[in-house]
Design an enzyme around this catalytic site. Structure first.
Site, PDB file in Angstrom:
ATOM      1  N   ARG A 151      39.028  -9.348 -46.727  1.00 36.24           N
ATOM      2  CA  ARG A 151      39.657 -10.395 -45.909  1.00 36.24           C
ATOM      3  C   ARG A 151      39.365 -11.761 -46.540  1.00 36.24           C
ATOM      4  O   ARG A 151      38.485 -11.899 -47.357  1.00 36.24           O
ATOM      5  CB  ARG A 151      39.112 -10.342 -44.483  1.00 36.24           C
ATOM      6  N   ASP A 208      48.106  -0.784 -35.638  1.00 40.66           N
ATOM      7  CA  ASP A 208      48.445  -1.046 -34.229  1.00 40.66           C
ATOM      8  C   ASP A 208      49.946  -0.917 -33.944  1.00 40.66           C
ATOM      9  O   ASP A 208      50.357  -0.982 -32.797  1.00 40.66           O
ATOM     10  CB  ASP A 208      48.020  -2.466 -33.814  1.00 40.66           C
ATOM     11  N   GLU A 307      41.237  -2.130 -27.858  1.00 41.31           N
ATOM     12  CA  GLU A 307      40.181  -3.120 -28.156  1.00 41.31           C
ATOM     13  C   GLU A 307      40.510  -4.527 -27.659  1.00 41.31           C
ATOM     14  O   GLU A 307      39.608  -5.285 -27.328  1.00 41.31           O
ATOM     15  CB  GLU A 307      39.885  -3.152 -29.656  1.00 41.31           C
ATOM     16  N   ILE A 361      39.250   6.736 -37.371  1.00 38.37           N
ATOM     17  CA  ILE A 361      40.717   6.735 -37.374  1.00 38.37           C
ATOM     18  C   ILE A 361      41.243   5.957 -38.572  1.00 38.37           C
ATOM     19  O   ILE A 361      42.108   6.416 -39.308  1.00 38.37           O
ATOM     20  CB  ILE A 361      41.252   6.113 -36.060  1.00 38.37           C
TER      21      ILE A 361
HETATM   22  P1  ATP Z   1      45.078  -6.132 -40.580  1.00 39.62           P
HETATM   23  O1  ATP Z   1      45.061  -7.217 -39.560  1.00 39.62           O
HETATM   24  O2  ATP Z   1      45.944  -4.995 -40.225  1.00 39.62           O
HETATM   25  O3  ATP Z   1      43.729  -5.701 -41.030  1.00 39.62           O
HETATM   26  P2  ATP Z   1      45.982  -8.230 -42.257  1.00 39.62           P
HETATM   27  O4  ATP Z   1      46.775  -8.266 -43.506  1.00 39.62           O
HETATM   28  O5  ATP Z   1      46.523  -9.027 -41.120  1.00 39.62           O
HETATM   29  O6  ATP Z   1      45.775  -6.723 -41.906  1.00 39.62           O
HETATM   30  P3  ATP Z   1      43.852 -10.113 -42.631  1.00 39.62           P
HETATM   31  O7  ATP Z   1      42.411  -9.891 -42.945  1.00 39.62           O
HETATM   32  O8  ATP Z   1      44.187 -10.924 -41.447  1.00 39.62           O
HETATM   33  O9  ATP Z   1      44.497  -8.676 -42.561  1.00 39.62           O
HETATM   34  O10 ATP Z   1      44.554 -10.812 -43.883  1.00 39.62           O
HETATM   35  C1  ATP Z   1      44.584 -10.197 -45.156  1.00 39.62           C
HETATM   36  C2  ATP Z   1      44.659 -11.240 -46.222  1.00 39.62           C
HETATM   37  O11 ATP Z   1      45.699 -12.162 -45.954  1.00 39.62           O
HETATM   38  C3  ATP Z   1      43.392 -12.046 -46.357  1.00 39.62           C
HETATM   39  O12 ATP Z   1      43.068 -12.160 -47.713  1.00 39.62           O
HETATM   40  C4  ATP Z   1      43.730 -13.377 -45.713  1.00 39.62           C
HETATM   41  O13 ATP Z   1      43.049 -14.457 -46.305  1.00 39.62           O
HETATM   42  C5  ATP Z   1      45.206 -13.494 -45.948  1.00 39.62           C
HETATM   43  N1  ATP Z   1      45.847 -14.277 -44.883  1.00 39.62           N
HETATM   44  C6  ATP Z   1      45.705 -14.111 -43.553  1.00 39.62           C
HETATM   45  N2  ATP Z   1      46.441 -15.011 -42.854  1.00 39.62           N
HETATM   46  C7  ATP Z   1      47.059 -15.779 -43.783  1.00 39.62           C
HETATM   47  C8  ATP Z   1      47.963 -16.893 -43.719  1.00 39.62           C
HETATM   48  N3  ATP Z   1      48.378 -17.388 -42.562  1.00 39.62           N
HETATM   49  N4  ATP Z   1      48.381 -17.436 -44.883  1.00 39.62           N
HETATM   50  C9  ATP Z   1      47.958 -16.942 -46.067  1.00 39.62           C
HETATM   51  N5  ATP Z   1      47.123 -15.896 -46.192  1.00 39.62           N
HETATM   52  C10 ATP Z   1      46.669 -15.307 -45.078  1.00 39.62           C
END
Ligand code: ATP
Ligand code: MG
Length: 439
Positions: A151, A208, A307, A361
């Site tokens: 992340r 989700d 959650e 999961i």
């Molecule tokens: P999940 O929520 O299903 O785990 P996700 O892709 O939403 O997946 P995040 O950890 O929120 O997971 O984001 C993944 C990557 O995207 C991270 O490297 C984060 O920095 C980047 N990211 C999140 N939000 C933004 C945004 N608004 N703009 C640019 N990059 C983003």
């Protein structure tokens, strides 16, 4: 409401596809999709719409191999990145992308980018790995992501594009959730500003199932199957004890699809608590009294909680993770404590078993239906990228694989409609009231 589903392209597709195509007598391997093929986004006809069926309807581009492509396969250098939380099927998608590029198009330079966006940043850079059919041969048999994930870091768009330039990539596949695809959109915009010829195609990942415009996200069926096993265990425990209570927490930060589907799959839950439907604990119609009555009548009860449910009942955690997502307080542990206290105060014997199968999961191997879905998503992502399409996601809508602009897909979330069919079926399956407590 109509949406702008037009898809951006890097340029005109003028190179004949190398995928074998033989009409009439021979086999039709490519089954090319015409650039003008569209489907109607919302097939439901309102009375006014039925008088004028298509005008004002949003149309989505159908995914699939094109007769002419934009990239010459010999010039392609593709990168694959996975970001965010784990979800069953990620490896299946990586495998499909690699195999489709390699076997269908003859692309030989495919690079696995490691540990998400931070793996591209100067101070946390990770060595990349070369992907080919041998490397990905067996990866669908294991959970997680062979590329690693993380992340944070996604907003450092300029530095990420610098890295793409340094690596000489002209194709990027982003496997990840809403955060990842928001990041991918920013990357694609920066690419355009710099006038680079790099396509960015996303494969939406959300366990989700909360991507709007996409029917079913990959991994969702596996998640429900695994969650149903946890509910079966909770039911067995509850059934075998005096006033047994089985409490199962499942994923679902903003949307209760896993909880709702699991309840319908098992028919053993008496209460399903999701983020979309507020509930309260106290009062004659609150959860605690309802649970008490259920135990008096049947001597066991099963609760499924998503959650993100009941966060208004909890102290604000006010923290966030590296990606900026709000940290949730554990509603499962909170309910466990509140329920235990309630029955202890009344001197009522009870046994409560709390099961949180979330990590089991997330890391599960994809079920066959998800594997099929993942490989088709991966293939269609490759076809889209080869045709020069960019700033888009692949997804399934009305049983068609389609192209969806990233900007549209990340604009809002999909949630359970508390007045819709799914939730009505859940209420019928659980016999829980429409409203638990003040709601
Ligand atoms: P999940 O929520 O299903 O785990 P996700 O892709 O939403 O997946 P995040 O950890 O929120 O997971 O984001 C993944 C990557 O995207 C991270 O490297 C984060 O920095 C980047 N990211 C999140 N939000 C933004 C945004 N608004 N703009 C640019 N990059 C983003
Ligand atoms: Mg997210």
């Amino acid at each position: 409401m109509s949406h702008d589903f037009s898809i951006a392209r890097l340029g005109e597709a003028t190179i004949p596809s190398p995928i074998p195509y033989a009409s009439e007598k021979g086999t039709d391997m490519a089954n090319y999709v015409g650039d003008d093929e569209r489907i109607i986004f919302n097939p439901a006809l309102s009375r006014s719409a039925s008088e004028q069926p298509v005008s004002g309807q949003s149309l989505l581009e159908v995914a699939g191999p094109r007769r002419n492509i934009y990239f010459s396969p010999g010039h392609v250098h593709a990168g694959v990145i996975t970001c965010g939380g784990l979800c069953p099927g990620i490896n299946d998608v990586i495998r499909a992308i690699t195999r489709c590029l390699w076997y269908r198009y003859g692309v030989r330079r495919i690079t696995g980018l490691r540990f998400g966006y931070p793996g591209l940043l100067p101070e946390t850079a990770e060595p990349t790995i070369a992907l080919d059919p041998d490397v990905v041969d067996d990866i669908h048999k294991i959970g997680g992501t062979v590329l690693g994930s993380s992340r944070g870091g996604g907003t450092r768009t300029g530095e990420i594009v610098d890295a793409l330039e340094r690596l000489n990539l002209n194709m990027l596949f982003t496997i990840g959730g809403d955060g990842t695809q928001k990041g991918a959109l920013a990357i694609a915009e920066e690419i355009e500003r710099r006038n680079l010829r790099i396509t960015v195609v996303g494969i939406p990942k959300t366990i989700d199932n909360d991507f709007s415009f996409i029917e079913r996200s990959f991994g969702f069926e596996t998640a429900v199957a695994e969650a149903a096993q946890a509910v079966a265990a909770a039911h067995t425990e509850a059934h075998s004890a005096i006033n047994g209570i089985g409490l199962v927490k499942v994923m679902g930060r903003e949307s209760g699809f896993i909880a709702a589907h699991t309840a319908l799959a098992s028919h053993e839950a008496n209460f399903v608590l999701i983020p979309e439907v507020p509930f309260s604990l106290e009062g004659d119609r609150g959860l605690l009294r309802l649970l008490e009555r259920r135990l008096d009548a049947r001597r066991h009860a099963v609760i499924i909680v998503a959650e993100g449910a009941g966060q208004d009942l909890l102290p604000d955690s006010s923290g966030s993770d590296a990606s900026g997502n709000r940290k949730l307080v554990d509603i499962g542990l909170f309910l466990k404590d509140e329920i235990s206290r309630h029955f202890a105060d009344r001197g009522k014997p009870f046994t409560l078993k709390y099961i949180d199968p979330s990590y089991m999961i997330r890391s599960a191997v994809a079920a066959p239906t998800d594997s099929v879905y993942c490989s088709r998503l991966g293939n269609n992502a490759v076809h889209a990228a080869m045709s020069g399409r960019t700033r888009m996601l692949v997804g399934l809508v009305n049983d068609f694989f389609v192209h969806i602009p990233m900007a549209v897909a990340v604009s809002r979330r999909k949630q359970v409609d508390r007045e819709g069919n799914l939730w009505r079926d859940v209420l019928e399956a659980t016999h829980q009231p429409m409203q638990i407590g003040q709601g």
